[in-house]
Design an enzyme around this catalytic site. Structure first.
Site, mmCIF file in Angstrom:
data_model
loop_
_atom_site.group_PDB
_atom_site.id
_atom_site.type_symbol
_atom_site.label_atom_id
_atom_site.label_comp_id
_atom_site.label_asym_id
_atom_site.label_seq_id
_atom_site.Cartn_x
_atom_site.Cartn_y
_atom_site.Cartn_z
ATOM 1 N N GLY A 11 0.771 -1.236 0.000
ATOM 2 C CA GLY A 11 0.000 0.000 0.000
ATOM 3 C C GLY A 11 0.802 1.287 0.000
ATOM 4 O O GLY A 11 0.302 2.318 0.449
ATOM 5 N N ASN A 13 1.618 3.192 -2.540
ATOM 6 C CA ASN A 13 0.921 4.184 -3.375
ATOM 7 C C ASN A 13 -0.344 4.685 -2.696
ATOM 8 O O ASN A 13 -0.680 5.870 -2.794
ATOM 9 C CB ASN A 13 0.599 3.590 -4.750
ATOM 10 C CG ASN A 13 1.773 3.677 -5.691
ATOM 11 O OD1 ASN A 13 2.111 4.750 -6.187
ATOM 12 N ND2 ASN A 13 2.432 2.545 -5.918
ATOM 13 N N MET A 86 -3.994 -6.638 -7.272
ATOM 14 C CA MET A 86 -3.400 -7.711 -8.083
ATOM 15 C C MET A 86 -4.423 -8.716 -8.587
ATOM 16 O O MET A 86 -4.149 -9.909 -8.665
ATOM 17 C CB MET A 86 -2.312 -8.421 -7.262
ATOM 18 C CG MET A 86 -1.183 -7.515 -6.818
ATOM 19 S SD MET A 86 -0.378 -6.667 -8.201
ATOM 20 C CE MET A 86 0.493 -8.040 -8.929
ATOM 21 N N ARG A 87 -5.578 -8.235 -8.927
ATOM 22 C CA ARG A 87 -6.603 -9.132 -9.449
ATOM 23 C C ARG A 87 -7.121 -8.504 -10.741
ATOM 24 O O ARG A 87 -7.547 -7.339 -10.734
ATOM 25 C CB ARG A 87 -7.697 -9.261 -8.400
ATOM 26 C CG ARG A 87 -8.943 -9.937 -8.860
ATOM 27 C CD ARG A 87 -8.885 -11.434 -8.639
ATOM 28 N NE ARG A 87 -10.090 -12.046 -9.182
ATOM 29 C CZ ARG A 87 -10.567 -13.222 -8.816
ATOM 30 N NH1 ARG A 87 -9.946 -13.929 -7.906
ATOM 31 N NH2 ARG A 87 -11.649 -13.704 -9.369
ATOM 32 N N LEU A 89 -9.613 -7.488 -13.396
ATOM 33 C CA LEU A 89 -11.061 -7.269 -13.323
ATOM 34 C C LEU A 89 -11.713 -7.618 -14.655
ATOM 35 O O LEU A 89 -11.181 -7.306 -15.720
ATOM 36 C CB LEU A 89 -11.337 -5.811 -12.952
ATOM 37 C CG LEU A 89 -10.873 -5.448 -11.529
ATOM 38 C CD1 LEU A 89 -10.784 -3.937 -11.351
ATOM 39 C CD2 LEU A 89 -11.791 -6.069 -10.481
ATOM 40 N N ASN A 103 -5.503 3.269 -12.904
ATOM 41 C CA ASN A 103 -4.525 2.327 -12.336
ATOM 42 C C ASN A 103 -3.127 2.922 -12.500
ATOM 43 O O ASN A 103 -2.889 3.739 -13.393
ATOM 44 C CB ASN A 103 -4.605 1.003 -13.104
ATOM 45 C CG ASN A 103 -3.628 -0.031 -12.573
ATOM 46 O OD1 ASN A 103 -3.483 -0.206 -11.363
ATOM 47 N ND2 ASN A 103 -2.934 -0.718 -13.473
ATOM 48 N N HIS A 105 0.780 1.633 -13.186
ATOM 49 C CA HIS A 105 1.517 0.459 -13.665
ATOM 50 C C HIS A 105 3.006 0.805 -13.707
ATOM 51 O O HIS A 105 3.382 1.868 -14.209
ATOM 52 C CB HIS A 105 1.019 0.087 -15.066
ATOM 53 C CG HIS A 105 1.721 -1.118 -15.615
ATOM 54 N ND1 HIS A 105 1.447 -2.399 -15.171
ATOM 55 C CD2 HIS A 105 2.708 -1.241 -16.536
ATOM 56 C CE1 HIS A 105 2.231 -3.249 -15.814
ATOM 57 N NE2 HIS A 105 3.009 -2.575 -16.640
ATOM 58 N N SER A 132 3.350 4.518 -15.336
ATOM 59 C CA SER A 132 2.249 5.124 -16.091
ATOM 60 C C SER A 132 0.981 5.068 -15.262
ATOM 61 O O SER A 132 0.701 4.050 -14.619
ATOM 62 C CB SER A 132 1.982 4.335 -17.386
ATOM 63 O OG SER A 132 3.153 4.175 -18.151
ATOM 64 N N VAL A 140 -5.909 -5.784 -20.290
ATOM 65 C CA VAL A 140 -5.037 -5.533 -19.130
ATOM 66 C C VAL A 140 -3.910 -4.553 -19.487
ATOM 67 O O VAL A 140 -3.163 -4.779 -20.443
ATOM 68 C CB VAL A 140 -4.439 -6.860 -18.611
ATOM 69 C CG1 VAL A 140 -3.450 -6.598 -17.485
ATOM 70 C CG2 VAL A 140 -5.548 -7.771 -18.136
ATOM 71 N N ASP A 141 -3.826 -3.458 -18.734
ATOM 72 C CA ASP A 141 -2.800 -2.413 -18.926
ATOM 73 C C ASP A 141 -2.868 -1.788 -20.327
ATOM 74 O O ASP A 141 -1.856 -1.336 -20.862
ATOM 75 C CB ASP A 141 -1.392 -2.969 -18.657
ATOM 76 C CG ASP A 141 -1.245 -3.503 -17.238
ATOM 77 O OD1 ASP A 141 -1.902 -2.965 -16.329
ATOM 78 O OD2 ASP A 141 -0.482 -4.459 -17.041
ATOM 79 N N GLU A 170 6.363 6.946 -8.767
ATOM 80 C CA GLU A 170 4.943 6.589 -8.649
ATOM 81 C C GLU A 170 4.278 7.430 -7.566
ATOM 82 O O GLU A 170 3.143 7.892 -7.724
ATOM 83 C CB GLU A 170 4.782 5.104 -8.301
ATOM 84 C CG GLU A 170 5.231 4.162 -9.395
ATOM 85 C CD GLU A 170 4.988 2.694 -9.041
ATOM 86 O OE1 GLU A 170 3.984 2.387 -8.374
ATOM 87 O OE2 GLU A 170 5.811 1.849 -9.441
HETATM 88 C C1 GRF Z 1 3.368 -0.627 -7.644
HETATM 89 O O1 GRF Z 1 4.608 -0.832 -8.240
HETATM 90 C C2 GRF Z 1 2.327 -0.331 -8.685
HETATM 91 O O2 GRF Z 1 2.829 0.342 -9.791
HETATM 92 C C3 GRF Z 1 1.878 -1.702 -9.091
HETATM 93 O O3 GRF Z 1 1.893 -2.461 -7.918
HETATM 94 C C4 GRF Z 1 2.838 -1.910 -7.007
HETATM 95 C C5 GRF Z 1 2.090 -1.636 -5.752
HETATM 96 O O4 GRF Z 1 2.940 -1.179 -4.717
HETATM 97 N N1 GRF Z 1 0.588 -1.654 -9.739
HETATM 98 P P1 GRF Z 1 2.330 -0.549 -3.400
HETATM 99 O O5 GRF Z 1 1.415 -1.610 -2.796
HETATM 100 O O6 GRF Z 1 1.581 0.676 -3.784
HETATM 101 O O7 GRF Z 1 3.498 -0.270 -2.528
#
Ligand code: GRF
Length: 201
Positions: A11, A13, A86-87, A89, A103, A105, A132, A140-141, A170
């Protein structure tokens, strides 16, 4: 804009989004942090923001996504920021929230969609890498890119070093991009205009 942050792990981000959202005038307000994993580390870092767990493990996609949608609606959610969720959708859920779900990435899309982006960037020998923020679409992405930040790939880099350099970007890019799409205003470190950030040593 009443916003949910969806996580699956540590978590970091999410923490940077919550910190930015606490600033006066920020256009998105956190109303829920939701995880599909009950042991997600980020669930302990939400402060006063309500949390929910909707377990995805071992469940049919339709049942999982129907419950996810129900919980989001019950909290009055208007906008979703996926942050290490990480799922994948399904199309029905994505179409229902299309234009209201973004999202982050860890690559410069459209390069390196999917997992293990830093190892793949090193293996490919690219000299620039990054992250991004994009709209979530059924592929996906593959959704339209909102914002990107680039970092150099340095000669001594291993996966961890490169990941850390990208992650630092990020943490500033995502709050800026969320502000832009929910408020219609660029809110960038160092000025307004194009949503792109660069690396400074
Ligand atoms: C990040 O690298 C994000 O870009 C990717 O998953 C990771 C999540 O990291 N989608 P965190 O849980 O926010 O530390």
């Amino acid at each position: 804009m009443r916003t949910a942050i969806l996580i699956s792990g540590r978590g970091s981000n999410m923490v940077s989004l919550l910190a930015a959202m606490a600033a006066p005038g920020y256009p998105a307000r956190p109303v829920l942090v939701l995880s599909n994993r009950e042991n997600a580390g980020g669930l302990a870092l939400t402060g006063s923001v309500p949390t929910a767990v909707v377990t995805s493990r071992g469940r049919e996609r339709e049942a999982f996504e129907a419950e996810l949608d129900r919980v989001l609606v019950a909290h009055g959610v208007e906008f979703i920021a996926l942050a290490g969720f990480m799922r994948v959708l399904g199309e029905g859920f994505v179409r229902r929230w299309q234009g209201k779900m973004i999202n982050i990435h860890p690559s410069l899309l459209p390069s390196f969609r999917g997992l293990d982006t830093h190892a793949r960037a090193l293996a490919a020998g690219v000299r620039l890498h990054g992250c991004s923020v994009h709209w979530v679409s059924p592929g996906v992405d593959e959704g339209a890119i909102i914002a990107q930040a680039a970092v150099p790939v340095l000669p001594a880099d291993d996966e961890a070093a490169l990941a850390a350099r990208v992650l630092a970007q990020e943490h500033s890019l995502y709050p800026a991009a969320l502000a832009m799409v929910t408020g219609g205003q660029p809110m960038l470190p160092g000025g307004d205009g194009a949503l792109a950030c660069g690396w400074a040593p």
